[in-house]
Design a protein around this motif. Structure first.
Motif: not given
Length: 419
Positions: A147-169
């Protein structure tokens, strides 16, 4: 055919105005070309996020006086601060009556999490959408294989910048293999039609339960519940941690759901929807519109006591950009726009674009004019209006909803005064 109110356009503004009039006992019809801008929206509604001078807005209603000083032609400025305050509250009640489940308040903006994991100020958001500050330390962003219309890594990267321990699956979901083989069909809405099936929902719950063991929350693309949020509720009740949904690239499930709920509310009130049709011309006598003519009805006129123009902006052909200027194609209404084409766009792509503030001129009652003469029974609402930048000012949905209710109020008060 004769109606009390005839609405041109079945988007957010048209539906809200039609619902309010129908709730008051008016016999209304909507002429709609087809898909509205809601099909492409995030499902969140903005009221006012930024002033024209770039100042961020935390409390939209408290910023109305400053807005009037900076943008006297803004629709909010024309309608008046007191009216906007009252109608913002009424809008929330109308949406609730239409079973549109949103969180937020007109008293202050909140920060929703965007499809990129960033934060954006807004007025109302679907209940499933996460809001900052996030109360979790660990978040798992779950994508769907292929599914190309949602990119988990981009979301996780932004969350990490907000000090959230974000992982992808990633979910595989074999039931989606048929869609996965055709990228043009592998869209959020088609996925939702599969996953909303009770049998597939159980399989999805099984996969998510495994992913939910070592995290505080799951973020999933909004590929559930075109008609309502019962699928999300069913999954959430079966998981040991909260499940949040993030909007995807269009077409948007959350936007389509809002459209479906508003449409159903209108039709439950005995409103008539004329889909797949377009108004081609109008009959005018003096300063009154006496009839509309549509593509599907040919020479058979549609008549109404009041006409509401909710045809949208350039996106839905409510406005047209021609070589000789910007025009409103149905009535030829007076337009506010930069006079020269070279002034329509700013050279810097990320700067405010002047053409976005082009639109129909109206008075405080939202009545437009032609050649300087006001119409008596024609009102313009929503994105077709001039004087605001829906993107930079973060007020597009707010203008649609507030102007829709304001026009309905003018119609009902005029009718009451005449009785």
């Amino acid at each position: 055919m004769k109606f009390d109110g005839l609405i041109i356009g079945g988007g957010l503004a048209g539906l809200v105005c039609a619902i309010r009039l129908a709730e008051a006992g008016q016999r209304c019809a909507i002429v709609s070309r087809g898909q509205s801008a809601l099909h492409f929206s995030s499902g969140s509604l903005d009221l006012l996020s930024e002033l024209p001078d770039g100042s961020p807005v935390e409390s939209p209603l408290l910023a109305l006086e400053a807005l009037k000083q900076q943008a006297p032609e803004h629709p909010y400025s024309l309608m008046g601060a007191e009216s906007v305050r009252h109608l913002a509250c009424e809008a929330e009640a109308l949406l609730a009556r239409s079973h549109v489940q949103l969180h937020g308040s007109h008293r202050s903006n909140h920060l929703r999490i965007t499809p990129l994991g960033t934060q954006r100020a807004t007025w109302l958001s679907p209940s499933e959408v996460p809001v900052a500050p996030l109360p979790w330390k660990r978040v798992t962003v779950v994508g769907i294989a292929g599914f190309l219309d949602f990119q988990p890594e981009l979301v996780a990267g932004s969350l990490r910048e907000a000090d959230i321990d974000a992982q992808t699956a990633e979910l595989t979901l074999p039931s989606l293999d048929k869609l996965r083989n055709n990228p043009s069909e592998f869209r959020a809405t088609n996925i939702a039609r599969v996953l909303d099936n009770p049998e597939q929902l159980l399989l999805l719950i099984g996969e998510l339960q495994t992913l939910a063991q070592n995290t505080d929350a799951l973020f999933l693309p909004a590929c559930l519940g075109i008609e309502n949020n019962r699928s999300w509720q069913a999954i959430s009740s079966a998981l040991p941690c909260p499940l949040c949904l993030l909007p995807t690239l269009p077409p948007s499930v959350l936007g389509m759901r809002m459209y479906n709920q508003l449409r159903q509310r209108f039709q439950q009130l005995n409103g008539i929807l004329l889909p797949g049709d377009a108004v081609l011309g109008a009959e005018v006598s003096g300063q009154r519109v006496t009839a509309l003519f549509t593509r599907n009805h040919g020479d058979v006129p549609l008549r109404a006591n009041n006409i509401i123009l909710a045809s949208g902006s350039f996106f839905s052909s409510g406005l047209e950009a021609k070589f000789d200027g910007i025009r409103e194609p149905i009535f030829g209404l007076d337009i506010a726009a930069p006079p020269a084409r070279e002034h329509w766009c700013a050279e810097d792509f990320f700067s405010p674009q002047p053409y976005l503030q082009a639109g129909v001129r109206v008075d405080a009652s939202l009545r437009p004019s032609r050649h300087g003469q006001r119409f008596e029974n024609l009102y313009a609402i929503g994105s077709v209006l001039a004087g605001f930048d829906p993107i930079r000012q973060g007020c597009g949905a707010g203008v649609c909803v507030i102007s829709a209710l304001h026009a309905a109020q003018q119609i009902l008060e005029t009718q009451e005064a005449a009785q």
